[in-house]
Design a protein around this motif. Structure first.
Motif, PDB file in Angstrom:
ATOM      1  N   VAL A 179     -30.131   7.696  31.742  1.00  0.00           N
ATOM      2  CA  VAL A 179     -29.204   6.146  31.868  1.00  0.00           C
ATOM      3  C   VAL A 179     -30.485   5.339  31.176  1.00  0.00           C
ATOM      4  O   VAL A 179     -31.554   5.599  31.032  1.00  0.00           O
ATOM      5  N   PRO A 180     -29.834   4.078  30.874  1.00  0.00           N
ATOM      6  CA  PRO A 180     -31.044   3.639  30.496  1.00  0.00           C
ATOM      7  C   PRO A 180     -32.502   2.913  31.049  1.00  0.00           C
ATOM      8  O   PRO A 180     -32.080   2.852  32.373  1.00  0.00           O
TER       9      PRO A 180
ATOM     10  N   MET B 164       1.046  -1.653  -0.405  1.00  0.00           N
ATOM     11  CA  MET B 164      -0.007   0.113   0.229  1.00  0.00           C
ATOM     12  C   MET B 164       0.890   1.826  -0.347  1.00  0.00           C
ATOM     13  O   MET B 164       1.670   1.345   0.579  1.00  0.00           O
ATOM     14  N   LYS B 165       0.547   2.460  -0.764  1.00  0.00           N
ATOM     15  CA  LYS B 165       1.431   3.299  -1.197  1.00  0.00           C
ATOM     16  C   LYS B 165       1.120   4.736   0.587  1.00  0.00           C
ATOM     17  O   LYS B 165       0.097   4.352   0.959  1.00  0.00           O
ATOM     18  N   LEU B 166       2.372   4.533   1.197  1.00  0.00           N
ATOM     19  CA  LEU B 166       2.719   5.571   2.394  1.00  0.00           C
ATOM     20  C   LEU B 166       1.848   7.219   1.741  1.00  0.00           C
ATOM     21  O   LEU B 166       2.408   7.619   0.992  1.00  0.00           O
ATOM     22  N   LYS B 167       0.935   7.312   3.062  1.00  0.00           N
ATOM     23  CA  LYS B 167       0.313   8.522   2.731  1.00  0.00           C
ATOM     24  C   LYS B 167       1.179   9.543   4.017  1.00  0.00           C
ATOM     25  O   LYS B 167       0.611   9.554   4.992  1.00  0.00           O
ATOM     26  N   PRO B 168       2.402  10.621   4.211  1.00  0.00           N
ATOM     27  CA  PRO B 168       2.616  11.416   4.872  1.00  0.00           C
ATOM     28  C   PRO B 168       1.042  12.050   6.022  1.00  0.00           C
ATOM     29  O   PRO B 168      -0.520  12.989   4.827  1.00  0.00           O
ATOM     30  N   ALA B 169       0.709  12.549   6.951  1.00  0.00           N
ATOM     31  CA  ALA B 169      -0.148  12.879   7.346  1.00  0.00           C
ATOM     32  C   ALA B 169      -1.819  12.874   6.878  1.00  0.00           C
ATOM     33  O   ALA B 169      -2.508  13.590   6.418  1.00  0.00           O
ATOM     34  N   ALA B 170      -1.888  11.815   7.060  1.00  0.00           N
ATOM     35  CA  ALA B 170      -3.257  10.897   6.391  1.00  0.00           C
ATOM     36  C   ALA B 170      -4.432  11.929   7.456  1.00  0.00           C
ATOM     37  O   ALA B 170      -5.139  11.716   6.904  1.00  0.00           O
ATOM     38  N   PHE B 171      -3.672  11.693   8.353  1.00  0.00           N
ATOM     39  CA  PHE B 171      -5.085  12.158   9.894  1.00  0.00           C
ATOM     40  C   PHE B 171      -5.418  13.991   9.483  1.00  0.00           C
ATOM     41  O   PHE B 171      -6.494  13.885  10.297  1.00  0.00           O
TER      42      PHE B 171
ATOM     43  N   HIS C  88     -12.852  17.896  12.425  1.00  0.00           N
ATOM     44  CA  HIS C  88     -13.589  17.651  13.993  1.00  0.00           C
ATOM     45  C   HIS C  88     -13.160  19.061  14.477  1.00  0.00           C
ATOM     46  O   HIS C  88     -14.134  19.362  15.377  1.00  0.00           O
TER      47      HIS C  88
ATOM     48  N   GLU D 241      -9.437  14.963   8.735  1.00  0.00           N
ATOM     49  CA  GLU D 241     -10.046  14.155   9.871  1.00  0.00           C
ATOM     50  C   GLU D 241      -9.643  15.014  11.001  1.00  0.00           C
ATOM     51  O   GLU D 241     -10.857  15.357  11.668  1.00  0.00           O
ATOM     52  N   LEU D 242      -8.745  15.333  11.567  1.00  0.00           N
ATOM     53  CA  LEU D 242      -8.424  15.955  12.183  1.00  0.00           C
ATOM     54  C   LEU D 242      -9.384  17.695  12.462  1.00  0.00           C
ATOM     55  O   LEU D 242      -9.816  18.391  13.536  1.00  0.00           O
TER      56      LEU D 242
END
Lengths: 133, 393
Positions: A32-33, A1-8, A15, A11-12
């Motif tokens: 509460v349930p 699989m190809k690596l991608k830097p800063a893939a996160f 948020h 998403e951050l």
């Protein structure tokens, strides 16, 4: 699989604009349930003093003492400081005299305050049946 | 280069529970390791002998907070076998459902811990946020987030309603999307992959030789899973795959656990869709007939074994627990050898250690003489502690 830097990163960043995942607890409370296992509570009018809750409690948190043999007066002490909230007493009770409430904020500054006492007279078995139906 | 021994623990910031690791190092490289247990012993097996079978369910639950359902299921399976009880199908299905939800929560928790130890704290926080979803599902089913107390001898204690089924399916759908995202992320983020690949090598032959269990064994390319090898509950009716990885390192352990998450979602969906109608439990006798039995269970961390010996009364004569972490210790030493000091927390976290689960015995060694002794509790008290009058409540 190809690596991608800063893939996160995407998403951050997404948020930042989302609502918080937590609630502001003392001001807002989550519900509460329905089947939540809170503190065991006794309905004294249903108890037939069979002591099966005392026998089955894994934490030895329930105690029944006889106050008067003639009047059939008893005292049940539920030591909530020892209770592990497993609800085995509720299951063991043949007359459904015990139930778990939905209280979860039970912290106090003394163990003694957690003790719940019930003084009651035992019902005759016939009364018991009529009450259940 | 001169060899030196450094102690890690019993109290150390990298350890979540007390355990003593003695590392013999040469520069930055670990040459040998020694694990000493016994700092977290609770005497659970002895206590179990003085409690009835019903009370012991709740005691077994407290062996471990994360795999609480594993220990109770393993224990009730043993007692049911001794009594010869035929548990209703619906009860077994609900038991399986909770055990898979528990596996999901345990693996998500572990994924967060592994990310944290590898220095990827954002992943740690996101997985733990998503773990709340499965914790809420368990709370809806059982009434508690950690100690589900769903098992009883002869079945389960609570039924599942249609409304709950819908909520579970919704939660699982959300978690599946998230897990797919993490799988993608974990295998493409170069910093994370570089940190965990090649760390804590455990070759296939060594893993078999040292009797590793669970995801640690499966990450060394051994397809061993109690759910497949010796099916309990209803696992013989459920289609699922045993997940393995062939990299034999921490990356492999991450991959195995993430794949298992996906399998667990499938199992949960299958169980919900094929839940049979009927009773959830049958009445169990209070006294268990004489006999002995061994029960096996695939806990999230590996194979869990309970041995129960009964003597015809309402209390067991002997109860022996072999938690999965104990089986993984010899393999951990192998993984640590020739690794770096900085990898210790990561390698150790990769077996998902639950130290207090594995504490079955304490050895008392006199520091001055180096002699080990067998002592009664009152002797220890007399010798090492001043006697205090117990406060009565």
């Amino acid at each position: 699989m190809k690596l991608k830097p800063a893939a996160f990163i995407p998403e951050l960043l997404r948020h930042i604009f989302k609502k918080p995942a937590t609630v502001r607890y003392p001001f807002e409370k989550l519900k509460v349930p329905d089947d939540f296992r809170g503190t065991p509570v006794l309905k004294p009018e249903l108890c037939i003093v069979c002591r099966s809750c005392v026998r089955d409690c894994p934490a030895f948190a329930i105690e029944i003492t006889t106050l008067s043999e003639e009047e059939k007066k008893y005292k049940m002490t539920i030591h909530n400081d020892r209770c592990i909230h497993c609800a085995q007493c509720v299951e063991s009770c043949p007359t459904k005299a015990l139930f778990m409430d939905t209280e979860f904020e039970i912290a106090t500054d003394s163990r003694l305050k957690l003790k719940a006492e019930y003084i009651y007279s035992r019902q005759k078995k016939t009364d018991q049946k009529s009450q259940q139906t | 280069m001169k060899k030196i021994t450094i102690p890690i623990g019993p109290q150390h910031p990298a350890l979540k529970e007390p355990i003593s690791l003695r590392m013999t190092i040469e520069g930055e490289v670990i040459k040998d390791a020694d694990i000493r247990l016994g700092y977290n012993h609770r005497g659970i097996e002895k206590l179990a002998e003085s409690k009835t079978y019903i009370q012991n369910i709740y005691l077994m639950e407290r062996i471990c907070g994360i795999c609480s359902h594993s220990h109770t299921t393993c224990y009730v399976q043993a007692v049911e076998a001794l009594c010869g009880l035929e548990v209703p199908k619906r009860g077994l299905y609900i038991r399986t459902l909770v055990s898979e939800l528990e596996r999901i929560h345990s693996h998500l928790l572990w994924l967060g811990v592994a990310a944290h130890e590898a220095g990827f704290d954002s992943l740690f926080m996101y997985t733990w946020r998503d773990r709340e979803v499965v914790m809420d599902l368990l709370e809806i089913i059982s009434g508690n987030r950690v100690h589900y107390a769903i098992n009883t001898i002869g079945g389960v204690r609570r039924d599942i309603s249609e409304q709950q089924k819908e909520k579970i399916l919704e939660g699982i759908e959300f978690l599946r999307k998230r897990t797919e995202y993490y799988t993608n992320l974990g295998t493409t983020e170069p910093t994370f992959v570089a940190r965990i690949s090649g760390v804590g090598k455990l070759p296939k032959e060594k893993a078999i030789e040292l009797c590793a269990v669970g995801p640690t064994l499966r990450a060394s390319d051994v397809a061993s899973d109690i759910r497949k090898d010796d099916p309990y509950a209803v696992y013989d009716e459920i289609p699922f795959d045993v997940c393995t990885a062939d990299t034999c390192d921490v990356l492999g352990r991450v991959v195995v656990r993430v794949k298992e998450l996906i399998e667990s979602y499938k199992i949960v969906e299958f169980v919900i869709k094929n839940l049979p109608a009927g009773e959830i439990k049958i009445k169990a006798p209070r006294k268990v007939p004489e006999g002995e039995t061994v029960s096996r269970y695939e806990a999230p961390r590996g194979e869990n074994i309970h041995y129960v010996k009964s003597n015809g009364t309402d209390k067991p004569e002997r109860l022996k627990v072999r938690a999965p972490t104990l089986a993984n210790y010899p393999a951990t030493i192998e993984m640590l050898k020739n690794g770096f000091v900085a990898d210790i927390p990561l390698i150790f976290a990769a077996i998902d250690p639950c130290i207090c689960c594995a504490e079955r015995v304490v050895e008392l060694i006199d520091v001055k003489s180096g002699r080990s002794d067998i002592m009664t509790f009152s002797e220890i008290k007399r010798k090492y502690f001043c006697e205090k009058k117990r406060e009565t409540l």
